[in-house]
Design a protein around this motif. Structure first.
Motif, mmCIF file in Angstrom:
data_model
loop_
_atom_site.group_PDB
_atom_site.id
_atom_site.type_symbol
_atom_site.label_atom_id
_atom_site.label_comp_id
_atom_site.label_asym_id
_atom_site.label_seq_id
_atom_site.Cartn_x
_atom_site.Cartn_y
_atom_site.Cartn_z
ATOM 1 N N ILE A 154 -53.810 -6.274 40.902
ATOM 2 C CA ILE A 154 -52.970 -5.085 41.174
ATOM 3 C C ILE A 154 -51.811 -5.028 40.175
ATOM 4 O O ILE A 154 -50.964 -5.927 40.151
ATOM 5 N N ASP A 155 -51.799 -3.989 39.380
ATOM 6 C CA ASP A 155 -50.702 -3.794 38.418
ATOM 7 C C ASP A 155 -49.428 -3.410 39.157
ATOM 8 O O ASP A 155 -48.351 -3.947 38.907
ATOM 9 N N SER A 156 -49.553 -2.451 40.089
ATOM 10 C CA SER A 156 -48.387 -1.939 40.797
ATOM 11 C C SER A 156 -48.855 -1.132 42.004
ATOM 12 O O SER A 156 -50.008 -0.680 42.053
ATOM 13 N N ARG A 192 -44.694 8.743 40.620
ATOM 14 C CA ARG A 192 -44.254 7.501 39.940
ATOM 15 C C ARG A 192 -45.459 6.696 39.462
ATOM 16 O O ARG A 192 -45.407 6.038 38.412
ATOM 17 N N ALA A 193 -46.519 6.755 40.233
ATOM 18 C CA ALA A 193 -47.747 6.053 39.814
ATOM 19 C C ALA A 193 -48.277 6.657 38.512
ATOM 20 O O ALA A 193 -48.704 5.936 37.605
ATOM 21 N N HIS A 194 -48.209 7.976 38.421
ATOM 22 C CA HIS A 194 -48.648 8.634 37.188
ATOM 23 C C HIS A 194 -47.748 8.249 36.019
ATOM 24 O O HIS A 194 -48.211 8.051 34.891
ATOM 25 N N GLU A 195 -46.438 8.134 36.310
ATOM 26 C CA GLU A 195 -45.520 7.735 35.234
ATOM 27 C C GLU A 195 -45.869 6.340 34.739
ATOM 28 O O GLU A 195 -45.854 6.070 33.536
ATOM 29 N N GLY A 225 -48.859 3.011 29.946
ATOM 30 C CA GLY A 225 -49.942 2.225 29.357
ATOM 31 C C GLY A 225 -49.763 0.735 29.570
ATOM 32 O O GLY A 225 -48.910 0.295 30.354
ATOM 33 N N SER A 226 -50.612 -0.049 28.878
ATOM 34 C CA SER A 226 -50.603 -1.512 28.994
ATOM 35 C C SER A 226 -50.738 -1.969 30.451
ATOM 36 O O SER A 226 -50.097 -2.922 30.880
ATOM 37 N N ILE A 286 -53.644 0.396 39.615
ATOM 38 C CA ILE A 286 -52.477 0.967 40.294
ATOM 39 C C ILE A 286 -52.961 1.420 41.674
ATOM 40 O O ILE A 286 -53.987 2.098 41.778
ATOM 41 N N VAL A 287 -52.216 1.044 42.716
ATOM 42 C CA VAL A 287 -52.659 1.341 44.089
ATOM 43 C C VAL A 287 -51.709 2.327 44.748
ATOM 44 O O VAL A 287 -50.487 2.182 44.672
#
Ligand SMILES: NC(=O)c1ccc[n+]([C@@H]2O[C@H](COP(=O)([O-])OP(=O)(O)OC[C@H]3O[C@@H](n4cnc5c(N)ncnc54)[C@H](OP(=O)(O)O)[C@@H]3O)[C@@H](O)[C@H]2O)c1
Length: 164
Positions: free
Chosen positions: A134-136, A145-148, A153-154, A159-160
């Motif tokens: 899980i990245d974030s 905010r998830a889209h941001e 990138g990287s 993203i959940v």
């Protein structure tokens, strides 16, 4: 098998599934993903900021490029004759003719929800063969905010969005 973009949402799962199938895996990503890639079973790691993977490696059976686009054609020289190039993002790929001359199969597919496939995947998740990194995490109300985060990138893993 060489996996380009190996640290991302698609790539980190591809690394684990390829290992599960018995492939020798070369993971290509930026340096921050190296420890994770080795932890997930990658046999070799290439930091694309230091080394150009398409020229450093030769005669692989399969390249799975999760970055894709026009730049994916550079991997044709990395693949052995009768090998394959799989593109997660095929738009812009324009080297079909060159691939044909080299005897390389280029393919892609679009993911679809499949209960039958998830049934096969469940035991792999249960026994730890495959791990979802899980990245974030964001509440659904903060989807913007998830889209941001995605735009930055990287990404390492997924993203959940959490439904409350
Ligand atoms: N065909 C389908 O059904 C399907 C399904 C899902 C996704 N996709 C597509 O597949 C692509 C990847 O999706 P994703 O969810 O895995 O995206 P992601 O989570 O954003 O992962 C992309 C990864 O590529 C790495 N990267 C960026 N530039 C790179 C470069 N030049 N060389 C090597 N690695 C690089 C990024 O991190 P670092 O730069 O830090 O290494 C990141 O980890 C997207 O285009 C998406 O639309 C297709």
């Amino acid at each position: 098998m060489l996996i380009n973009g190996a640290g991302g949402g698609v790539g980190h799962l591809a690394v684990q599934l390829a290992r599960w199938k018995g492939a020798r895996v070369i993971a290509v990503a930026s340096g921050k993903h190296e420890a994770l890639m080795r932890d997930l079973g990658a046999d070799q790691f290439i930091d694309y900021n230091k080394t150009s993977a398409d020229t450093a490696v030769h005669d692989v059976d399969l390249v799975f490029d999760t970055v894709g686009g026009t730049a994916a054609s550079r991997f044709l020289k990395t693949i052995r004759r009768a090998g394959a190039l799989f593109l997660a993002f095929p738009l812009g790929f324009d080297a079909q003719d060159e691939a044909e001359l080299l005897g390389i199969t280029v393919s892609s597919t679009q993911v679809r929800s499949s209960g039958a496939q998830l049934k096969k995947a469940a035991p792999l998740l249960d026994d730890g063969t495959v791990r979802v990194v899980i990245d974030s995490t964001y509440p659904l109300a903060s989807a913007a905010r998830a889209h941001e985060r995605a735009e930055q990138g990287s990404i390492q893993g997924k993203i959940v969005l959490v439904l409350e």
